[in-house]
Design a protein around this motif. Structure first.
Motif, short mmCIF file in Angstrom:
data_model
loop_
_atom_site.label_atom_id
_atom_site.label_comp_id
_atom_site.label_asym_id
_atom_site.label_seq_id
_atom_site.Cartn_x
_atom_site.Cartn_y
_atom_site.Cartn_z
N LEU A 221 0.84 -1.20 0.00
CA LEU A 221 0.00 0.00 0.00
C LEU A 221 0.88 1.25 0.00
O LEU A 221 0.59 2.23 -0.70
CB LEU A 221 -0.92 0.00 1.22
CG LEU A 221 -1.82 1.23 1.40
CD1 LEU A 221 -2.70 1.46 0.17
CD2 LEU A 221 -2.68 1.09 2.66
N ALA A 222 1.96 1.21 0.76
CA ALA A 222 2.89 2.34 0.79
C ALA A 222 3.48 2.59 -0.60
O ALA A 222 3.60 3.74 -1.05
CB ALA A 222 4.01 2.07 1.79
N LEU A 223 3.83 1.52 -1.30
CA LEU A 223 4.38 1.66 -2.65
C LEU A 223 3.36 2.29 -3.60
O LEU A 223 3.71 3.15 -4.42
CB LEU A 223 4.83 0.30 -3.19
CG LEU A 223 6.06 -0.34 -2.53
CD1 LEU A 223 6.37 -1.67 -3.20
CD2 LEU A 223 7.27 0.59 -2.63
N GLU B 230 1.34 6.91 -6.71
CA GLU B 230 0.27 7.89 -6.90
C GLU B 230 0.81 9.31 -6.73
O GLU B 230 0.48 10.22 -7.50
CB GLU B 230 -0.86 7.63 -5.91
CG GLU B 230 -2.13 8.43 -6.17
CD GLU B 230 -2.87 7.97 -7.41
OE1 GLU B 230 -3.44 8.84 -8.10
OE2 GLU B 230 -2.88 6.75 -7.70
N ALA B 231 1.64 9.50 -5.72
CA ALA B 231 2.23 10.82 -5.49
C ALA B 231 3.13 11.23 -6.65
O ALA B 231 3.13 12.39 -7.07
CB ALA B 231 3.03 10.81 -4.18
N ALA B 232 3.91 10.26 -7.17
CA ALA B 232 4.80 10.56 -8.29
C ALA B 232 4.02 10.99 -9.52
O ALA B 232 4.38 11.95 -10.21
CB ALA B 232 5.66 9.34 -8.61
N SER C 234 -3.42 6.89 -12.83
CA SER C 234 -3.75 7.38 -11.49
C SER C 234 -4.96 6.66 -10.92
O SER C 234 -4.98 6.29 -9.74
CB SER C 234 -4.02 8.89 -11.54
OG SER C 234 -2.86 9.59 -11.92
N VAL C 235 -5.98 6.47 -11.77
CA VAL C 235 -7.19 5.77 -11.31
C VAL C 235 -6.87 4.32 -10.98
O VAL C 235 -7.33 3.78 -9.95
CB VAL C 235 -8.29 5.84 -12.39
CG1 VAL C 235 -9.47 4.95 -12.01
CG2 VAL C 235 -8.76 7.28 -12.57
N ALA C 236 -6.05 3.67 -11.83
CA ALA C 236 -5.69 2.27 -11.59
C ALA C 236 -4.93 2.12 -10.28
O ALA C 236 -5.19 1.20 -9.47
CB ALA C 236 -4.87 1.74 -12.76
N VAL C 237 -3.97 3.01 -10.04
CA VAL C 237 -3.19 2.96 -8.80
C VAL C 237 -4.07 3.25 -7.59
O VAL C 237 -3.94 2.60 -6.54
CB VAL C 237 -2.01 3.95 -8.87
CG1 VAL C 237 -1.28 4.01 -7.52
CG2 VAL C 237 -1.02 3.53 -9.96
N ALA C 238 -4.98 4.22 -7.73
CA ALA C 238 -5.89 4.53 -6.62
C ALA C 238 -6.79 3.34 -6.29
O ALA C 238 -7.04 3.04 -5.11
CB ALA C 238 -6.74 5.75 -6.98
N LEU C 239 -7.26 2.65 -7.33
CA LEU C 239 -8.09 1.46 -7.10
C LEU C 239 -7.29 0.35 -6.42
O LEU C 239 -7.80 -0.34 -5.53
CB LEU C 239 -8.66 0.96 -8.43
CG LEU C 239 -9.76 1.83 -9.05
CD1 LEU C 239 -10.15 1.28 -10.43
CD2 LEU C 239 -10.98 1.88 -8.14
N LEU C 240 -6.03 0.20 -6.84
CA LEU C 240 -5.17 -0.80 -6.20
C LEU C 240 -4.96 -0.46 -4.73
O LEU C 240 -5.01 -1.35 -3.86
CB LEU C 240 -3.83 -0.88 -6.93
CG LEU C 240 -2.80 -1.86 -6.34
CD1 LEU C 240 -3.36 -3.28 -6.31
CD2 LEU C 240 -1.50 -1.80 -7.15
N ALA C 241 -4.75 0.83 -4.45
CA ALA C 241 -4.58 1.25 -3.06
C ALA C 241 -5.86 0.96 -2.26
O ALA C 241 -5.80 0.53 -1.10
CB ALA C 241 -4.24 2.74 -3.00
#
Length: 289
Positions: A24-26, A31-33, A179-186
């Motif tokens: 989750l941290a990764l 997402e921040a990057a 961004s959406v994909a990473v947010a969903l993964l998070a």
């Protein structure tokens, strides 16, 4: 048996929670990057906002130098190029070239006022040198002035803008999806952590760990890079473009550090919420005991 009955801690569950917390941290770092690159580099205003007064001054100096050295072999006194271009015009034209390129449009600097000043300087040079103004001298002056204006336009349009525009177009095409994909993964990772624990405050503790870990990764590395000033060794030329490159890198590093601080604040908030929820759970357990 724990203070919460049969729903006590489990080493296996805690280990799995830590693993999910790490991933989750990764995802939070990624997402921040994505956000930092979008906000700090590729928005229309971000590139312009990076530029400072020193940049415009360096552009003006470079234009004057190029015009000076171009003039020497023509036989015209190089002094005619003095006070032709003004910093306000440089500021406006540079900004417009950047914005037009990022928007995929065209911009052509209006150099009418500079042309008139330079033509007057050239005519004065001919007159003071005893040369009678004629159609020939007028043609020579206009040709010379046109070439100096071409130099100005070429310098005012930042090097590499077209390449940057192409990269921006591709990035913007996929960054939203990413961004959406990473947010969903998070979200999936966070939900999984929550499902692993009967008590929400325990799940929040691992999510807080993730936020804290992301904050450290987003802050420590950029801070070390910023403090080392490695970007001052970038091999960019001319001087005004080098100045822009170092400013842009510093901006990105600053935004990364801000993201790290933001995640740090999120960690503290989640930890406080978890503590409050834990106290509430203990109170309810005692009341039912």
């Amino acid at each position: 048996m724990s203070e919460y009955g049969h729903h006590g801690p489990s080493k296996t569950r805690d280990m799995v929670s830590l693993v999910f917390s790490f991933f989750l941290a990764l995802t939070l770092v990624i997402e921040a990057a994505l956000l930092v690159v979008h906000v700090g580099v590729f928005t229309e205003g971000s590139m312009v906002s990076v530029l400072d007064d020193q940049y415009y001054g360096l552009v003006l100096d470079y234009v004057n130098d190029k015009a000076y050295y171009y003039t020497i072999p023509t036989g015209i006194a190089p002094a005619v190029t003095e006070d032709v271009f003004e910093i306000e015009d440089v500021h406006y034209d540079v900004d417009q070239y950047v914005l037009a390129t990022l928007r995929g449009t065209e911009y052509e600097a209006d150099t009418t006022a500079a042309e008139e000043r330079l033509l007057q300087h050239v005519d004065d040079f001919f007159t003071q040198g005893g040369v009678e103004l004629s159609a020939d001298t007028d043609e020579i002056a206009k040709t010379y002035v046109g070439e100096i204006m071409d130099i100005y336009r070429g310098v005012a349009k930042m090097p590499g803008l077209n390449a940057l525009s192409n990269v921006r177009t591709r990035y913007m095409k996929y960054s939203l999806i990413g961004s959406v994909a990473v947010a969903l993964l998070a979200l999936v990772l966070g939900t999984t952590i929550v499902r692993l624990h009967h008590y929400p405050h325990r799940a929040l503790r691992y999510i807080a760990y993730a936020a804290g870990g992301a904050g450290l990764m987003c802050f420590i590395v950029p801070f070390a890079l910023y403090q080392s000033k490695w970007y001052l060794g970038l091999n960019l030329s001319p001087q005004y473009f080098y100045h822009f490159g170092t400013l842009l890198v510093a901006r990105v590093l600053h935004l990364c550090m801000l993201a790290g601080l933001g995640y740090g604040v999120l960690m503290v908030v989640l930890a406080l919420i978890s503590s409050v929820m834990r106290q509430g759970a203990k109170a309810r357990h005692r009341s039912h005991g």
